[in-house]
Design an enzyme around this catalytic site. Structure first.
Site, PDB file in Angstrom:
ATOM      1  N   HIS A   1       6.685   7.749   3.053  1.00  0.00           N
ATOM      2  CA  HIS A   1       5.645   7.613   4.073  1.00  0.00           C
ATOM      3  C   HIS A   1       6.218   7.465   5.481  1.00  0.00           C
ATOM      4  O   HIS A   1       5.621   7.933   6.451  1.00  0.00           O
ATOM      5  CB  HIS A   1       4.813   6.373   3.728  1.00  0.00           C
TER       6      HIS A   1
ATOM      7  N   SER B   1      -0.468   8.726   9.104  1.00  0.00           N
ATOM      8  CA  SER B   1      -1.044   7.652   8.298  1.00  0.00           C
ATOM      9  C   SER B   1      -2.428   7.261   8.806  1.00  0.00           C
ATOM     10  O   SER B   1      -3.334   8.075   8.774  1.00  0.00           O
ATOM     11  CB  SER B   1      -0.060   6.484   8.299  1.00  0.00           C
TER      12      SER B   1
END
Ligand SMILES: *[C@@H]1O[C@H](CO)[C@@H](O)[C@H](O)[C@H]1NC(C)=O
Ligand SMILES: *[C@@H]1O[C@H](CO)[C@@H](O)[C@H](O)[C@H]1NC(C)=O
Ligand SMILES: *[C@@H]1O[C@H](CO)[C@@H](O)[C@H](O)[C@H]1NC(C)=O
Ligand SMILES: *[C@@H]1O[C@H](CO)[C@@H](O)[C@H](O)[C@H]1NC(C)=O
Ligand SMILES: CC(=O)N[C@H]1CO[C@H](CO)[C@@H](O)[C@@H]1O
Length: 399
Positions: A375, A172
């Site tokens: 995610h 990320s």
């Protein structure tokens, strides 16, 4: 008859003992720091401190490999960089056999876990106090992390290990900071043998997360509120949200609220969520970052650009000599970049990843073979080893 009673009691006691063990582990693992966790699971651990050129004292955690037999030791170190509101802990919370640092260490790598400025492990500064001097201490975005923290941690690792290059894995924001570094300080491309991007974040205007999208609508207002309430730090350890999650994410409590909280931000996907692990995870996350990091991401969502922080027309003109901030020079990223992405990631959207990949001169895409992958599954997903890490190991071996 007797036999059955004994068998039954053994089973019950046995189960209870096992449950007790798991329960204790969960409680321990929730409160231990990264080094304490790693030591608990019998891996070697070292603490290192890097003083950045602008005074932040960053804490690196290392699982060294020099105790291993020479033949099994890998040549180059691996440096892992966490995402926003995360810390080195989030890589290791799933425990040995699951956590990426442990698996890398098992394979003979010298593993280094970064902690960028502002998280719970890197809140020290040579002159500034995060509370008293909040306005100055927290005056950074992921731009500064990519321009200063990441390259200086890399230089530190290379000097301690006496190597000229290493492997870098980011998750990320840990990918964003890599792109910032290699775009603006291209000399770092040669110091990275290969980079693995897990859930790449460059462009953000297709992100579907309703929470973040909603917040982004009010970006300008939020900036005013941050100044007004002096909330330059975003969700530090021990804040109200933390306390709420701590008290309610235990099994038997309102656990669905906790998982829904994560799902709303990062994508819905119950399949990969280990509810036993959830209380541990939510005791380590969020770990603190600056509000400016979040604002910078909202600017990305609103502008559709991957570019430096927008200070407004006048300040931009002074700082950048242009009324709009400069774009990051992605074409400068000559190092090998592996982009691991998935179709159910509410922050790293397919369209944004494709647009990023098009501009990276030396990249390869790897689509996760599970349409529900989110995610956070890159860190805590039940099947993360076969789905992601086994491919990561393969790619590292090729360099
Ligand atoms: C950072 O600050 C904390 C709290 O003030 C202190 O306990 C710790 O020793 C400091 N670490 C370094 C490396 O300066
Ligand atoms: C924050 O940093 C920016 C860019 O480095 C600078 O222009 C600005 O004056 C700083 N603001 C404060 C309050 O120190
Ligand atoms: C560092 O590595 C170089 C070769 O890459 C070697 O010549 C040198 O002796 C090493 N230094 C130390 C202190 O190990
Ligand atoms: C869930 O997490 C717990 C605690 O780390 C672990 O013991 C268990 O094996 C995990 N379950 C699955 C299905 O991965
Ligand atoms: C070292 C390097 O490749 N620098 C280039 C970075 O990108 C700018 C603009 O795209 C070029 O002008 C530099 O030469």
């Amino acid at each position: 008859m007797h036999f059955y009673i004994i068998l039954l009691t053994t089973l019950v006691v046995g189960c209870n003992a096992k449950n007790e063990l798991i329960k204790n582990d969960i409680e321990d693992d929730s409160t231990l720091t990264t080094p304490e966790l790693i030591a608990k699971y019998k891996y070697p651990i070292e603490n290192h401190y890097v003083e950045t050129s602008d005074g932040y004292i960053l804490n690196l955690h290392r699982i060294p490999n020099y105790g291993k037999k020479e033949a099994t030791r890998k040549e180059l170190p691996v440096y892992l960089q966490h995402g926003i509101e995360c810390s080195s802990a989030d890589w290791v919370t799933p425990g040995p056999k699951k956590g990426l640092p442990y698996l890398l260490a098992d394979r003979g790598y010298d593993v280094w876990l970064g902690n960028n400025r502002g998280n719970r492990y890197s809140r020290n500064h040579t002159t500034l106090d995060p509370k008293r001097d909040a306005k100055n201490f927290w005056n950074f975005s992921w731009h500064e992390i990519g321009m200063i923290d990441v390259p200086e941690m890399i230089d530190y690792i290379l000097s301690v290990t006496n190597k000229t290059s290493l492997y870098h894995i980011g998750h990320s924001q840990g990918t964003t900071t890599y792109y910032v570094m290699c775009s603006e300080r291209p000399e770092y491309n040669t110091k990275v043998e290969a980079h693995i991007s897990l859930a790449p974040i460059g462009y953000m205007n297709h992100a579907v997360s309703p929470v973040i999208r909603f917040a982004a609508l009010f970006q300008k207002l939020l900036q005013v509120l941050i100044k007004l309430f002096r909330s330059y730090e975003l969700l530090p350890q021990g804040n109200l949200l933390n306390l709420y999650l701590k008290n309610n994410c235990k099994p038997g409590k309102l656990q669905f609220i906790c998982s829904d909280f994560l799902f709303m931000i990062f994508g819905f996907g119950k399949d990969q969520l280990n509810t036993t692990l959830l209380p541990v995870v939510l005791n380590h996350f969020p770990a603190g970052s600056s509000s400016k990091q979040a604002i910078h991401y909202m600017q990305e969502m609103n502008s559709g650009k991957f570019r430096q922080y927008d200070y407004g027309l006048i300040k931009n003109k002074i700082k950048y000599n242009s009324i709009t901030p400069p774009n990051y020079k992605l074409e400068n990223i000559s190092s090998k970049v592996y982009l691991f992405w998935s179709k159910n990631d509410w922050l790293s959207h397919e369209k944004d990843v494709k647009r990023l990949a098009e501009r990276l001169p030396n990249s390869e895409e790897i689509l996760i073979n599970n349409p529900k992958w989110t995610h956070l599954d890159y860190l805590w997903g039940i099947d993360v080893v076969p789905m992601v890490y086994d491919i990561v190991f393969e790619k590292l071996e090729q360099h």
